[in-house]
Enzyme design. Structure first.
Site, short mmCIF file in Angstrom:
data_model
loop_
_atom_site.label_atom_id
_atom_site.label_comp_id
_atom_site.label_asym_id
_atom_site.label_seq_id
_atom_site.Cartn_x
_atom_site.Cartn_y
_atom_site.Cartn_z
N TYR A 140 -0.88 86.28 -74.49
CA TYR A 140 -0.58 87.28 -73.47
C TYR A 140 -0.25 88.64 -74.08
O TYR A 140 -0.28 89.66 -73.39
CB TYR A 140 0.58 86.83 -72.58
CG TYR A 140 0.23 85.68 -71.65
CD1 TYR A 140 -1.05 85.12 -71.65
CD2 TYR A 140 1.16 85.14 -70.79
CE1 TYR A 140 -1.37 84.07 -70.82
CE2 TYR A 140 0.85 84.08 -69.95
CZ TYR A 140 -0.43 83.55 -69.98
OH TYR A 140 -0.75 82.51 -69.15
N LYS A 186 -2.57 72.66 -79.45
CA LYS A 186 -3.99 72.27 -79.46
C LYS A 186 -4.45 72.36 -80.92
O LYS A 186 -5.42 73.05 -81.27
CB LYS A 186 -4.77 73.23 -78.53
CG LYS A 186 -6.19 72.82 -78.25
CD LYS A 186 -6.33 71.61 -77.36
CE LYS A 186 -7.80 71.25 -77.19
NZ LYS A 186 -7.99 69.92 -76.58
N ASP A 218 -4.00 69.06 -73.49
CA ASP A 218 -4.79 68.39 -72.44
C ASP A 218 -4.17 67.04 -72.11
O ASP A 218 -4.03 66.66 -70.94
CB ASP A 218 -6.27 68.25 -72.84
CG ASP A 218 -6.46 67.90 -74.30
OD1 ASP A 218 -5.49 67.95 -75.08
OD2 ASP A 218 -7.60 67.57 -74.67
N ASP A 242 2.87 78.27 -69.56
CA ASP A 242 2.64 78.85 -68.24
C ASP A 242 2.01 77.78 -67.33
O ASP A 242 2.45 77.55 -66.20
CB ASP A 242 1.69 80.05 -68.40
CG ASP A 242 1.62 80.89 -67.14
OD1 ASP A 242 2.31 80.58 -66.17
OD2 ASP A 242 0.85 81.87 -67.12
N ASP A 246 4.09 74.90 -64.47
CA ASP A 246 3.72 74.84 -63.05
C ASP A 246 3.39 73.41 -62.63
O ASP A 246 3.77 72.97 -61.54
CB ASP A 246 2.52 75.75 -62.76
CG ASP A 246 2.98 77.14 -62.32
OD1 ASP A 246 4.14 77.49 -62.60
OD2 ASP A 246 2.18 77.87 -61.70
#
Ligand code: NAD
Length: 352
Positions: A140, A186, A218, A242, A246
Protein backbone atom coordinates in the site's frame (compact mmCIF):
# COMPACT_ATOMS: atom_id res chain seq x y z
CA UNK A 1 -6.78 12.61 33.22
CA UNK A 2 -7.17 11.12 29.75
CA UNK A 3 -7.33 13.34 26.70
CA UNK A 4 -9.25 11.83 23.81
CA UNK A 5 -9.67 13.37 20.38
CA UNK A 6 -12.94 12.30 18.80
CA UNK A 7 -13.28 12.53 15.02
CA UNK A 8 -16.82 11.46 14.15
CA UNK A 9 -16.33 11.87 10.38
CA UNK A 10 -19.09 11.15 7.88
CA UNK A 11 -22.29 9.13 7.41
CA UNK A 12 -23.06 7.07 10.51
CA UNK A 13 -19.73 8.14 12.07
CA UNK A 14 -21.27 10.88 14.28
CA UNK A 15 -24.10 8.54 15.39
CA UNK A 16 -21.84 5.70 16.53
CA UNK A 17 -19.22 8.01 18.05
CA UNK A 18 -21.99 9.63 20.13
CA UNK A 19 -22.66 6.14 21.55
CA UNK A 20 -18.99 5.64 22.41
CA UNK A 21 -18.79 9.08 24.02
CA UNK A 22 -21.84 8.27 26.19
CA UNK A 23 -20.03 5.13 27.39
CA UNK A 24 -16.84 7.10 28.12
CA UNK A 25 -18.82 9.65 30.15
CA UNK A 26 -20.56 6.92 32.14
CA UNK A 27 -17.25 5.23 32.94
CA UNK A 28 -15.72 8.52 33.95
CA UNK A 29 -18.59 9.22 36.39
CA UNK A 30 -18.64 5.66 37.70
CA UNK A 31 -14.91 5.33 38.36
CA UNK A 32 -14.10 8.96 39.06
CA UNK A 33 -11.39 9.44 36.44
CA UNK A 34 -11.37 12.57 34.34
CA UNK A 35 -11.81 12.25 30.58
CA UNK A 36 -11.50 15.28 28.31
CA UNK A 37 -12.98 14.76 24.84
CA UNK A 38 -12.09 17.21 22.07
CA UNK A 39 -13.95 16.90 18.77
CA UNK A 40 -12.29 17.58 15.39
CA UNK A 41 -13.45 17.32 11.77
CA UNK A 42 -11.99 14.69 9.44
CA UNK A 43 -12.86 13.22 6.05
CA UNK A 44 -15.72 14.63 3.98
CA UNK A 45 -16.95 16.72 6.93
CA UNK A 46 -13.56 18.41 7.05
CA UNK A 47 -13.38 18.79 3.26
CA UNK A 48 -16.71 20.62 3.25
CA UNK A 49 -15.56 22.96 6.02
CA UNK A 50 -11.90 23.51 5.15
CA UNK A 51 -11.30 22.09 1.66
CA UNK A 52 -9.04 19.40 3.15
CA UNK A 53 -9.85 15.90 4.41
CA UNK A 54 -7.23 16.14 7.13
CA UNK A 55 -6.26 19.57 8.39
CA UNK A 56 -3.02 20.38 10.18
CA UNK A 57 -5.11 21.32 13.25
CA UNK A 58 -6.85 17.93 13.44
CA UNK A 59 -3.57 16.11 12.89
CA UNK A 60 -1.81 18.15 15.57
CA UNK A 61 -4.65 17.47 18.05
CA UNK A 62 -4.33 13.73 17.31
CA UNK A 63 -0.60 13.94 18.02
CA UNK A 64 -1.15 15.71 21.35
CA UNK A 65 -3.79 13.42 22.88
CA UNK A 66 -3.71 10.07 24.67
CA UNK A 67 -5.98 8.30 22.19
CA UNK A 68 -8.01 9.05 19.07
CA UNK A 69 -11.56 7.80 18.58
CA UNK A 70 -12.64 7.74 14.93
CA UNK A 71 -16.09 7.05 13.48
CA UNK A 72 -15.87 6.57 9.72
CA UNK A 73 -15.16 8.64 6.66
CA UNK A 74 -16.29 8.83 3.07
CA UNK A 75 -19.48 8.71 1.07
CA UNK A 76 -20.86 9.28 -2.43
CA UNK A 77 -20.49 13.06 -2.10
CA UNK A 78 -16.68 12.86 -2.14
CA UNK A 79 -16.18 9.79 -4.37
CA UNK A 80 -15.42 11.77 -7.53
CA UNK A 81 -12.53 13.71 -6.00
CA UNK A 82 -9.04 12.92 -7.31
CA UNK A 83 -7.38 9.95 -5.58
CA UNK A 84 -5.09 12.08 -3.39
CA UNK A 85 -8.07 14.08 -2.04
CA UNK A 86 -10.30 11.08 -1.31
CA UNK A 87 -11.21 10.09 2.27
CA UNK A 88 -9.29 6.80 1.83
CA UNK A 89 -6.14 8.80 1.13
CA UNK A 90 -6.76 10.83 4.31
CA UNK A 91 -7.11 7.60 6.30
CA UNK A 92 -3.80 6.27 4.96
CA UNK A 93 -2.28 9.67 5.67
CA UNK A 94 -3.40 9.87 9.31
CA UNK A 95 -2.11 6.32 9.97
CA UNK A 96 1.22 7.22 8.38
CA UNK A 97 1.50 10.57 10.21
CA UNK A 98 0.72 8.98 13.59
CA UNK A 99 3.03 6.06 12.69
CA UNK A 100 0.29 3.55 13.51
CA UNK A 101 2.14 0.51 12.27
CA UNK A 102 -0.06 -2.19 13.83
CA UNK A 103 -3.75 -2.75 13.28
CA UNK A 104 -5.41 -5.05 15.80
CA UNK A 105 -8.71 -6.68 15.06
CA UNK A 106 -10.27 -9.13 17.47
CA UNK A 107 -12.53 -11.81 16.02
CA UNK A 108 -14.63 -12.77 19.00
CA UNK A 109 -17.97 -14.48 18.77
CA UNK A 110 -20.65 -13.37 21.23
CA UNK A 111 -22.78 -16.32 22.36
CA UNK A 112 -25.97 -14.29 21.98
CA UNK A 113 -25.17 -13.74 18.31
CA UNK A 114 -24.18 -17.26 17.26
CA UNK A 115 -27.08 -17.28 14.84
CA UNK A 116 -26.08 -13.97 13.21
CA UNK A 117 -23.04 -15.54 11.53
CA UNK A 118 -23.21 -17.02 8.06
CA UNK A 119 -21.33 -20.06 9.46
CA UNK A 120 -22.78 -22.85 11.58
CA UNK A 121 -22.97 -22.14 15.32
CA UNK A 122 -20.88 -25.24 16.17
CA UNK A 123 -18.05 -24.04 13.89
CA UNK A 124 -17.78 -20.59 15.44
CA UNK A 125 -18.80 -21.10 19.08
CA UNK A 126 -15.83 -20.13 21.26
CA UNK A 127 -13.92 -18.38 18.46
CA UNK A 128 -11.63 -15.75 19.93
CA UNK A 129 -8.55 -14.64 18.06
CA UNK A 130 -6.66 -11.45 17.37
CA UNK A 131 -5.29 -10.34 14.00
CA UNK A 132 -2.19 -8.13 13.88
CA UNK A 133 -2.05 -6.48 10.48
CA UNK A 134 1.03 -4.45 9.53
CA UNK A 135 -0.41 -1.07 8.60
CA UNK A 136 2.16 1.40 7.31
CA UNK A 137 4.31 -0.67 4.96
CA UNK A 138 4.02 -3.26 2.24
CA UNK A 139 2.31 -2.84 -1.10
CA UNK A 140 0.00 0.00 0.00
CA UNK A 141 2.97 2.32 0.45
CA UNK A 142 5.80 0.78 -1.63
CA UNK A 143 7.45 2.76 -4.44
CA UNK A 144 7.44 2.77 -7.41
CA UNK A 145 3.71 2.77 -8.03
CA UNK A 146 1.56 4.00 -10.87
CA UNK A 147 -0.16 3.15 -14.11
CA UNK A 148 -0.26 4.24 -17.72
CA UNK A 149 -2.39 3.07 -20.64
CA UNK A 150 -0.56 -0.25 -20.90
CA UNK A 151 0.69 -1.15 -17.41
CA UNK A 152 -0.11 -0.79 -13.74
CA UNK A 153 2.46 -1.42 -10.99
CA UNK A 154 2.91 -1.43 -7.23
CA UNK A 155 5.78 -2.55 -5.05
CA UNK A 156 5.61 -4.82 -2.02
CA UNK A 157 8.58 -4.07 0.17
CA UNK A 158 9.34 -4.57 3.87
CA UNK A 159 12.27 -3.36 5.91
CA UNK A 160 13.57 -5.47 8.77
CA UNK A 161 12.47 -2.97 11.46
CA UNK A 162 8.91 -2.99 10.13
CA UNK A 163 8.58 -6.75 10.46
CA UNK A 164 10.40 -6.90 13.78
CA UNK A 165 8.20 -4.37 15.57
CA UNK A 166 4.87 -5.93 14.57
CA UNK A 167 6.16 -9.44 15.29
CA UNK A 168 7.14 -8.31 18.79
CA UNK A 169 3.68 -6.88 19.46
CA UNK A 170 2.06 -10.11 18.29
CA UNK A 171 4.32 -12.30 20.47
CA UNK A 172 3.72 -10.05 23.48
CA UNK A 173 -0.06 -10.23 22.98
CA UNK A 174 0.14 -14.02 22.63
CA UNK A 175 1.97 -14.21 25.97
CA UNK A 176 -1.16 -12.79 27.61
CA UNK A 177 -3.44 -15.17 25.68
CA UNK A 178 -3.07 -18.82 24.58
CA UNK A 179 0.61 -18.39 23.54
CA UNK A 180 0.15 -19.31 19.88
CA UNK A 181 1.16 -17.11 16.94
CA UNK A 182 0.51 -17.98 13.30
CA UNK A 183 2.42 -15.82 10.81
CA UNK A 184 0.70 -15.63 7.44
CA UNK A 185 2.59 -15.03 4.20
CA UNK A 186 3.05 -16.22 0.63
CA UNK A 187 6.66 -17.34 0.98
CA UNK A 188 6.27 -20.02 -1.70
CA UNK A 189 5.88 -17.29 -4.35
CA UNK A 190 7.02 -13.92 -2.99
CA UNK A 191 10.59 -13.10 -1.91
CA UNK A 192 9.29 -10.33 0.33
CA UNK A 193 7.24 -12.98 2.14
CA UNK A 194 10.28 -15.24 2.60
CA UNK A 195 12.04 -12.24 4.15
CA UNK A 196 8.99 -11.62 6.40
CA UNK A 197 9.05 -15.26 7.51
CA UNK A 198 12.80 -15.21 8.25
CA UNK A 199 12.52 -12.08 10.39
CA UNK A 200 9.47 -13.34 12.33
CA UNK A 201 11.40 -16.52 13.17
CA UNK A 202 14.41 -14.52 14.33
CA UNK A 203 12.22 -12.39 16.62
CA UNK A 204 10.55 -15.56 17.91
CA UNK A 205 13.85 -16.58 19.56
CA UNK A 206 13.09 -13.92 22.21
CA UNK A 207 9.70 -15.49 22.98
CA UNK A 208 10.38 -19.20 23.57
CA UNK A 209 7.16 -19.57 25.61
CA UNK A 210 5.08 -18.77 22.51
CA UNK A 211 4.45 -21.38 19.81
CA UNK A 212 5.03 -20.06 16.26
CA UNK A 213 3.84 -21.57 13.00
CA UNK A 214 3.56 -20.30 9.42
CA UNK A 215 0.62 -20.50 7.05
CA UNK A 216 0.24 -19.47 3.41
CA UNK A 217 -2.37 -16.77 2.92
CA UNK A 218 -4.58 -18.83 0.59
CA UNK A 219 -4.72 -21.66 3.11
CA UNK A 220 -5.35 -19.16 5.92
CA UNK A 221 -8.41 -17.75 4.14
CA UNK A 222 -9.79 -21.28 4.01
CA UNK A 223 -8.82 -22.24 7.57
CA UNK A 224 -10.44 -19.15 9.11
CA UNK A 225 -13.76 -20.20 7.64
CA UNK A 226 -13.25 -23.97 8.17
CA UNK A 227 -12.05 -23.97 11.77
CA UNK A 228 -11.62 -20.48 13.29
CA UNK A 229 -11.04 -21.89 16.78
CA UNK A 230 -7.53 -23.05 15.81
CA UNK A 231 -6.28 -19.43 15.85
CA UNK A 232 -5.07 -17.40 18.81
CA UNK A 233 -2.90 -14.59 17.38
CA UNK A 234 -2.35 -13.99 13.67
CA UNK A 235 0.40 -11.68 12.39
CA UNK A 236 0.54 -10.66 8.75
CA UNK A 237 1.41 -7.97 6.23
CA UNK A 238 -0.74 -5.01 5.19
CA UNK A 239 -2.41 -6.47 2.09
CA UNK A 240 -3.01 -9.98 3.47
CA UNK A 241 -4.21 -8.53 6.78
CA UNK A 242 -6.67 -6.25 5.03
CA UNK A 243 -8.36 -9.21 3.39
CA UNK A 244 -8.06 -11.77 6.18
CA UNK A 245 -9.32 -9.47 8.91
CA UNK A 246 -12.49 -8.84 6.90
CA UNK A 247 -13.04 -12.59 6.52
CA UNK A 248 -12.33 -13.05 10.23
CA UNK A 249 -14.73 -10.23 11.02
CA UNK A 250 -17.60 -11.61 9.05
CA UNK A 251 -17.59 -14.99 10.77
CA UNK A 252 -18.54 -13.17 13.94
CA UNK A 253 -21.73 -11.64 12.53
CA UNK A 254 -22.21 -8.05 11.43
CA UNK A 255 -19.72 -5.36 10.47
CA UNK A 256 -21.49 -3.28 13.11
CA UNK A 257 -19.97 -5.46 15.86
CA UNK A 258 -16.29 -5.21 15.01
CA UNK A 259 -13.83 -2.89 16.73
CA UNK A 260 -10.21 -2.17 15.89
CA UNK A 261 -7.14 -0.53 17.32
CA UNK A 262 -4.29 0.99 15.36
CA UNK A 263 -1.19 1.32 17.45
CA UNK A 264 2.20 2.94 17.08
CA UNK A 265 5.07 3.74 19.38
CA UNK A 266 3.61 7.09 20.49
CA UNK A 267 0.00 7.23 19.29
CA UNK A 268 -3.10 5.06 19.03
CA UNK A 269 -6.37 5.32 17.14
CA UNK A 270 -9.52 3.31 17.81
CA UNK A 271 -12.29 2.83 15.28
CA UNK A 272 -14.99 0.43 14.15
CA UNK A 273 -13.95 -1.54 11.06
CA UNK A 274 -17.05 -0.55 9.14
CA UNK A 275 -17.37 2.46 6.85
CA UNK A 276 -19.73 5.41 6.89
CA UNK A 277 -22.71 3.31 5.70
CA UNK A 278 -24.38 6.07 3.64
CA UNK A 279 -27.35 3.74 3.01
CA UNK A 280 -28.47 4.02 6.65
CA UNK A 281 -26.87 7.34 7.71
CA UNK A 282 -29.06 9.72 9.69
CA UNK A 283 -31.78 7.12 10.27
CA UNK A 284 -30.82 5.94 13.76
CA UNK A 285 -30.26 2.41 12.43
CA UNK A 286 -26.51 2.11 12.94
CA UNK A 287 -25.18 -0.43 15.40
CA UNK A 288 -22.94 1.43 17.89
CA UNK A 289 -21.38 -1.74 19.35
CA UNK A 290 -18.27 -1.78 17.11
CA UNK A 291 -17.40 1.75 18.21
CA UNK A 292 -18.21 1.07 21.86
CA UNK A 293 -16.02 -2.07 21.73
CA UNK A 294 -13.28 0.11 20.21
CA UNK A 295 -13.43 2.12 23.45
CA UNK A 296 -12.88 -1.16 25.32
CA UNK A 297 -9.72 -1.67 23.24
CA UNK A 298 -8.67 1.88 24.12
CA UNK A 299 -8.82 1.04 27.83
CA UNK A 300 -6.89 -2.17 27.23
CA UNK A 301 -4.09 -0.88 24.99
CA UNK A 302 -3.77 2.88 25.64
CA UNK A 303 -4.83 3.24 29.26
CA UNK A 304 -3.67 -0.20 30.50
CA UNK A 305 -6.97 -0.80 32.28
CA UNK A 306 -8.03 -4.26 31.09
CA UNK A 307 -10.64 -4.48 33.86
CA UNK A 308 -12.55 -1.53 32.40
CA UNK A 309 -12.31 -3.16 28.96
CA UNK A 310 -13.85 -6.31 30.45
CA UNK A 311 -16.60 -4.20 32.04
CA UNK A 312 -17.50 -2.76 28.62
CA UNK A 313 -17.52 -6.19 26.94
CA UNK A 314 -19.71 -7.53 29.75
CA UNK A 315 -22.17 -4.64 29.37
CA UNK A 316 -22.36 -5.38 25.61
CA UNK A 317 -22.89 -9.09 26.28
CA UNK A 318 -25.58 -8.43 28.90
CA UNK A 319 -27.39 -6.06 26.53
CA UNK A 320 -27.34 -8.64 23.75
CA UNK A 321 -28.40 -11.39 26.15
CA UNK A 322 -31.41 -9.24 27.11
CA UNK A 323 -32.52 -9.62 23.50
CA UNK A 324 -31.90 -6.09 22.23
CA UNK A 325 -30.84 -5.97 18.56
CA UNK A 326 -30.15 -3.20 16.07
CA UNK A 327 -31.47 -3.99 12.58
CA UNK A 328 -28.17 -5.41 11.28
CA UNK A 329 -28.10 -8.18 13.90
CA UNK A 330 -31.85 -8.79 14.26
CA UNK A 331 -33.37 -11.95 12.84
CA UNK A 332 -35.79 -11.40 9.94
CA UNK A 333 -39.12 -10.19 11.28
CA UNK A 334 -37.64 -9.44 14.72
CA UNK A 335 -38.18 -5.98 16.25
CA UNK A 336 -35.06 -3.86 16.32
CA UNK A 337 -33.93 -0.89 18.40
CA UNK A 338 -32.28 2.37 17.36
CA UNK A 339 -28.65 3.43 17.80
CA UNK A 340 -29.64 5.54 20.80
CA UNK A 341 -31.70 2.80 22.45
CA UNK A 342 -28.83 0.30 22.08
CA UNK A 343 -26.39 2.86 23.49
CA UNK A 344 -28.63 3.68 26.45
CA UNK A 345 -29.05 -0.01 27.29
CA UNK A 346 -25.28 -0.57 27.27
CA UNK A 347 -24.77 2.52 29.45
CA UNK A 348 -27.42 1.17 31.87
CA UNK A 349 -25.66 -2.20 32.04
CA UNK A 350 -22.41 -0.45 32.88
CA UNK A 351 -24.09 0.72 36.06
CA UNK A 352 -23.55 3.88 38.05
P1 NAD B 1 -19.74 0.20 4.96
O1 NAD B 1 -19.00 -0.54 6.03
O2 NAD B 1 -19.97 1.64 5.19
O3 NAD B 1 -21.17 -0.50 4.75
C1 NAD B 1 -21.34 -1.84 4.30
C2 NAD B 1 -22.72 -2.35 4.72
O4 NAD B 1 -22.71 -2.60 6.15
C3 NAD B 1 -23.83 -1.34 4.48
O5 NAD B 1 -25.00 -2.01 4.08
C4 NAD B 1 -24.05 -0.69 5.83
O6 NAD B 1 -25.36 -0.22 6.04
C5 NAD B 1 -23.69 -1.83 6.80
N1 NAD B 1 -23.12 -1.32 8.05
C6 NAD B 1 -21.86 -0.82 8.20
N2 NAD B 1 -21.69 -0.41 9.46
C7 NAD B 1 -22.85 -0.65 10.12
C8 NAD B 1 -23.31 -0.42 11.45
N3 NAD B 1 -22.51 0.12 12.40
N4 NAD B 1 -24.54 -0.78 11.76
C9 NAD B 1 -25.36 -1.34 10.85
N5 NAD B 1 -25.01 -1.58 9.58
C10 NAD B 1 -23.76 -1.23 9.21
O7 NAD B 1 -18.96 -0.07 3.60
P2 NAD B 1 -19.20 0.57 2.15
O8 NAD B 1 -20.66 0.69 1.90
O9 NAD B 1 -18.36 -0.22 1.25
O10 NAD B 1 -18.57 2.02 2.22
C11 NAD B 1 -19.33 3.21 2.46
C12 NAD B 1 -18.36 4.37 2.58
O11 NAD B 1 -17.52 4.19 3.72
C13 NAD B 1 -17.42 4.52 1.38
O12 NAD B 1 -17.27 5.89 1.10
C14 NAD B 1 -16.11 3.93 1.87
O13 NAD B 1 -15.00 4.50 1.24
C15 NAD B 1 -16.15 4.30 3.34
N6 NAD B 1 -15.35 3.43 4.22
C16 NAD B 1 -14.72 4.05 5.26
C17 NAD B 1 -14.00 3.30 6.16
C18 NAD B 1 -13.37 3.99 7.34
O14 NAD B 1 -13.70 5.13 7.60
N7 NAD B 1 -12.47 3.35 8.05
C19 NAD B 1 -13.95 1.91 6.03
C20 NAD B 1 -14.63 1.30 4.98
C21 NAD B 1 -15.34 2.09 4.08
Amino acid sequence: MYKIVSIPGDGIGPEVVAGAVAVLKQLSTKHGFEIVIEEHPFGGASYDLHGEMLTEKTLEACKQCDAVLLGAVGGPKWEKLPHEHKPEAALLNIRKELELFANLRPAKVYDALLEASSLKAEVIRGTDFLVFRELTGGIYFGQPRGYDDNRGWNTMVYDRYEVERIARLAFEAAQKRDKKVISIDKANVLEVSQFWRNVVHEVHKDYPDVELSDMYVDNAAMQIVRNPKQFDVIVTSNLFGDILSDIAGMITGSLGMLPSASIGKHHALYEPIHGSAPDIAGQGKANPIATIASVAMMFEYSFCMPDIATEIYQAIEATLASGLRTADIANPGELSVSTTEMTEAIVRHLGA
